[in-house]
Design a protein around this motif. Sequence first.
Motif, PDB file in Angstrom:
ATOM      1  N   LEU A  67     -87.891  31.464  58.430  1.00 24.81           N
ATOM      2  CA  LEU A  67     -88.817  32.438  58.194  1.00 24.81           C
ATOM      3  C   LEU A  67     -90.129  32.472  58.761  1.00 24.81           C
ATOM      4  O   LEU A  67     -90.531  31.197  59.114  1.00 24.81           O
ATOM      5  CB  LEU A  67     -89.083  32.254  56.566  1.00 24.81           C
ATOM      6  CG  LEU A  67     -88.225  33.076  55.512  1.00 24.81           C
ATOM      7  CD1 LEU A  67     -88.843  32.686  54.119  1.00 24.81           C
ATOM      8  CD2 LEU A  67     -88.130  34.570  55.804  1.00 24.81           C
ATOM      9  N   GLU A  68     -90.715  33.350  59.281  1.00 26.08           N
ATOM     10  CA  GLU A  68     -91.951  33.522  60.005  1.00 26.08           C
ATOM     11  C   GLU A  68     -93.056  34.213  59.326  1.00 26.08           C
ATOM     12  O   GLU A  68     -92.423  34.817  58.278  1.00 26.08           O
ATOM     13  CB  GLU A  68     -91.678  34.185  61.394  1.00 26.08           C
ATOM     14  CG  GLU A  68     -90.742  33.402  62.417  1.00 26.08           C
ATOM     15  CD  GLU A  68     -90.764  33.763  63.693  1.00 26.08           C
ATOM     16  OE1 GLU A  68     -91.575  34.658  63.881  1.00 26.08           O
ATOM     17  OE2 GLU A  68     -89.755  33.391  64.308  1.00 26.08           O
ATOM     18  N   ILE A  77     -84.849  37.023  51.720  1.00 23.36           N
ATOM     19  CA  ILE A  77     -83.844  35.940  51.670  1.00 23.36           C
ATOM     20  C   ILE A  77     -82.767  36.324  53.045  1.00 23.36           C
ATOM     21  O   ILE A  77     -82.195  35.590  53.697  1.00 23.36           O
ATOM     22  CB  ILE A  77     -82.993  35.766  50.419  1.00 23.36           C
ATOM     23  CG1 ILE A  77     -84.019  35.220  49.565  1.00 23.36           C
ATOM     24  CG2 ILE A  77     -81.968  34.964  50.611  1.00 23.36           C
ATOM     25  CD1 ILE A  77     -83.807  35.158  48.338  1.00 23.36           C
ATOM     26  N   ARG A  78     -82.341  37.660  53.077  1.00 25.26           N
ATOM     27  CA  ARG A  78     -81.536  38.274  54.077  1.00 25.26           C
ATOM     28  C   ARG A  78     -82.121  37.938  55.682  1.00 25.26           C
ATOM     29  O   ARG A  78     -81.251  37.520  56.257  1.00 25.26           O
ATOM     30  CB  ARG A  78     -81.092  39.639  53.707  1.00 25.26           C
ATOM     31  CG  ARG A  78     -80.245  39.785  52.918  1.00 25.26           C
ATOM     32  CD  ARG A  78     -79.934  41.302  52.798  1.00 25.26           C
ATOM     33  NE  ARG A  78     -79.956  41.826  51.559  1.00 25.26           N
ATOM     34  CZ  ARG A  78     -80.497  42.876  51.137  1.00 25.26           C
ATOM     35  NH1 ARG A  78     -80.828  43.834  52.076  1.00 25.26           N
ATOM     36  NH2 ARG A  78     -80.709  43.288  49.895  1.00 25.26           N
TER      37      ARG A  78
END
Length: 111
Positions: free
Chosen positions: A11-12, A2-3
């Motif tokens: 996100l990847e 999440i950070r």
Amino acid sequence: IIRTARSKGKLELSDVYASATTAEEAFAEFEGNWKQEQTRPKPLLRKAMWKLVRGQIFWGIFLQGISTAMELLGPILLNQILRVVELQQSNGCNTGEAAKRNEEYLCYDGA
């Protein structure tokens, strides 16, 4: 995770799951397994795939077993803690009655 998503904004795939092998390495291993399987009278694709992923499957089953054991142990340990607290309260550890009866050994003060 999440950070990472918050700092990057998205996100990847590399953020979510890091595989120990690359796709090329996995394919080369599969290709070797498949060539070995083709030497048999009846080659089976699932056997070649099984050789490729069995380590990850066994590791996943092992970790799932540990997770299930921890889920079972949580309530059992909580029950034991509550029994100790109830025993200390019934022995008068909080009110000083145990000291009057010379039973301080039944009380645990964490020291």
